[in-house]
Design a protein around this motif. Structure first.
Motif, PDB file in Angstrom:
ATOM      1  N   GLY A   1       0.809  -1.207   0.000  1.00  0.00           N
ATOM      2  CA  GLY A   1       0.000   0.000   0.000  1.00  0.00           C
ATOM      3  C   GLY A   1       0.844   1.260   0.000  1.00  0.00           C
ATOM      4  O   GLY A   1       0.591   2.198  -0.772  1.00  0.00           O
ATOM      5  N   THR A   2       1.841   1.280   0.849  1.00  0.00           N
ATOM      6  CA  THR A   2       2.754   2.426   0.887  1.00  0.00           C
ATOM      7  C   THR A   2       3.531   2.539  -0.409  1.00  0.00           C
ATOM      8  O   THR A   2       3.807   3.655  -0.888  1.00  0.00           O
ATOM      9  N   ALA A   3       3.899   1.411  -1.008  1.00  0.00           N
ATOM     10  CA  ALA A   3       4.643   1.415  -2.264  1.00  0.00           C
ATOM     11  C   ALA A   3       3.845   2.091  -3.371  1.00  0.00           C
ATOM     12  O   ALA A   3       4.378   2.905  -4.138  1.00  0.00           O
ATOM     13  N   ILE A   4       2.567   1.763  -3.481  1.00  0.00           N
ATOM     14  CA  ILE A   4       1.731   2.378  -4.511  1.00  0.00           C
ATOM     15  C   ILE A   4       1.615   3.890  -4.273  1.00  0.00           C
ATOM     16  O   ILE A   4       1.736   4.700  -5.203  1.00  0.00           O
ATOM     17  N   ALA A   5       1.397   4.269  -3.015  1.00  0.00           N
ATOM     18  CA  ALA A   5       1.309   5.701  -2.694  1.00  0.00           C
ATOM     19  C   ALA A   5       2.624   6.404  -3.001  1.00  0.00           C
ATOM     20  O   ALA A   5       2.634   7.516  -3.555  1.00  0.00           O
ATOM     21  N   ALA A   6       3.742   5.769  -2.665  1.00  0.00           N
ATOM     22  CA  ALA A   6       5.054   6.364  -2.938  1.00  0.00           C
ATOM     23  C   ALA A   6       5.274   6.523  -4.442  1.00  0.00           C
ATOM     24  O   ALA A   6       5.824   7.537  -4.896  1.00  0.00           O
ATOM     25  N   GLY A   7       4.846   5.523  -5.210  1.00  0.00           N
ATOM     26  CA  GLY A   7       4.993   5.621  -6.658  1.00  0.00           C
ATOM     27  C   GLY A   7       4.191   6.770  -7.229  1.00  0.00           C
ATOM     28  O   GLY A   7       4.686   7.528  -8.078  1.00  0.00           O
ATOM     29  N   VAL A   8       2.952   6.949  -6.771  1.00  0.00           N
ATOM     30  CA  VAL A   8       2.097   8.035  -7.266  1.00  0.00           C
ATOM     31  C   VAL A   8       2.689   9.394  -6.890  1.00  0.00           C
ATOM     32  O   VAL A   8       2.754  10.319  -7.718  1.00  0.00           O
ATOM     33  N   VAL A   9       3.134   9.524  -5.638  1.00  0.00           N
ATOM     34  CA  VAL A   9       3.729  10.792  -5.186  1.00  0.00           C
ATOM     35  C   VAL A   9       4.961  11.126  -6.016  1.00  0.00           C
ATOM     36  O   VAL A   9       5.146  12.270  -6.472  1.00  0.00           O
ATOM     37  N   THR A  10       5.813  10.142  -6.245  1.00  0.00           N
ATOM     38  CA  THR A  10       7.044  10.377  -6.993  1.00  0.00           C
ATOM     39  C   THR A  10       6.752  10.751  -8.434  1.00  0.00           C
ATOM     40  O   THR A  10       7.392  11.651  -8.997  1.00  0.00           O
TER      41      THR A  10
END
Length: 397
Positions: A287-296
């Motif tokens: 979940g954090t990985a997907i959010a991190a990808g979108v933010v980046t």
């Protein structure tokens, strides 16, 4: 062209944009200049020279400019997003799989074939761009000097481009193009554009500061900073990013960074998507990985739209400024040397492993060269054929 045509063509470019900026620029030249009369040689090369001066991925910015020129702001958004989204989706899947399973042997075999094909695409790009950009001996001199500065002397990319621009301004004073100047751009219109895109870029970061975990805030700030200082494209910033991500933050190991670059090299889209992979691998849960990808992705590419939408209205006016036009001609000639350097670096990475020539990629590149350069087959056919040959000649262990 209709909006549907624009979506179809730039969607195709986004799906086939393998191999980093050299191959992507070649693909856009074929689609937008050779296959369709959407841009002239002069417009394409002038825009490319302008994009080379900007921070961020020059190929994505070139696609955004082309879309803007054809259909205004909406066209620029469509072209830029379609250039990024296919690769971003592939990177997201690969990052999640990498976190769960590590390296995927089948994917590596497929990528061997794709990378070998990409080498041929870059060679084709070098041939075509050099024919258009190197019109006089001075152009050739700048191209050769730029290649030597990058390949032999390992000089910083921004320095090479700056010297090429200076040489062009001094010695390549270009004739003023015939025809009327483009309509002058209102300074208030430019200020409005800058203000809107600054808000789009930075407002989510403020929200993250209030509601998101610290790791997402750190990523947003770091990759926003990276978006501003990445002059020279992804290659120019990889060493800096590796130093910070591995050495200072400890988000990844050196081996993981190498894997990240390898996956980004062999997926469609700009090479700077390696930042998305890094952010997702550095996260501690899917979940954090997907959010991190979108933010980046947001903080990496929102600035690109800012630079293009603010600067695009002024590009054609450069054709009526002899000194500036000469500077851009110098940069265009240097681009040939840049493509040659990137192509040679990429070919070395594909064809040699630990100093030994690799049979499979050489054979696949030979087949791809016959199909692409001699038989003029479409890349839609040659890329999957090359990937299948990768499975056949370099089967997963």
């Amino acid at each position: 062209m209709t909006l549907a045509e624009l979506i179809r063509v730039f969607g195709r470019i986004g799906l086939l944009s393998f191999g980093g900026p050299a191959a992507q620029i070649a693909l856009m030249y074929k689609e937008l200049v050779e296959d369709r009369p959407w841009l002239t040689d002069a417009q394409f090369l002038r825009a490319l020279s302008f994009c080379m001066l900007l921070p961020g991925p020059e190929a994505m910015q070139l696609a955004t400019y082309a879309g803007w020129r054809l259909r205004g702001t909406l066209g620029g958004l469509i072209a830029g997003l379609l250039f990024v989204i296919p690769g971003a989706l592939v990177i997201a899947v690969l990052a999640l799989a990498y976190s769960a399973y590590g390296q995927l042997p089948i994917a590596q075999s497929l990528f061997i074939g794709i990378k070998a094909c990409v080498v041929v695409i870059v060679i084709g790009a070098l041939m075509k761009v050099s024919q258009k950009a190197l019109k006089i001996r001075a152009h050739l001199t700048i191209a050769v000097a730029s290649f030597a500065a990058l390949f032999a002397l390992d000089l910083p990319f921004p320095l090479v481009i700056a010297v090429a621009a200076l040489a062009g301004a001094l010695f390549l004073k270009a004739p003023v193009e015939p025809g009327p100047k483009s309509a002058p751009q209102s300074i208030w219109s430019t200020v409005k554009t800058v203000a809107i895109w600054l808000a789009i870029w930075l407002a989510p970061i403020l929200l993250l500061e209030l509601y998101a975990p610290n790791i997402l805030v750190d990523m947003a700030i770091f990759f926003s900073t990276l978006a501003v200082v990445t002059f020279g494209g992804a290659y120019a910033v990889l060493a800096y990013m590796t130093q910070i991500v591995v050495g200072d933050f400890g988000w990844l190991t050196t081996e993981q960074m190498i894997d990240a670059l390898g996956l980004a090299e062999t997926t469609p889209g700009p090479l700077i998507l390696v930042t998305q992979f890094v952010a997702m691998i550095a996260s501690d849960s899917p979940g954090t990985a997907i959010a991190a990808g979108v933010v980046t992705l947001w903080v990496t590419f929102a600035p690109c739209f800012l630079w293009i939408f603010a600067g695009a209205p002024y590009i054609d006016r450069l054709a009526h400024m002899p000194r500036l036009s000469g500077a851009l001609a110098g940069i265009t000639a240097a681009v040939v040397g840049v493509i040659a350097n990137l192509g040679l670096w990429f070919a070395g990475a594909v064809f040699f492993e630990q100093g030994f020539l690799q049979f499979a990629p050489v054979m696949i590149a030979g087949v791809a060269a016959l199909l692409l350069l001699w038989r003029r087959w479409d890349m839609l056919w040659v890329l999957p054929i090359s990937a299948a040959l990768g499975l056949l000649l370099a089967p997963p262990v």
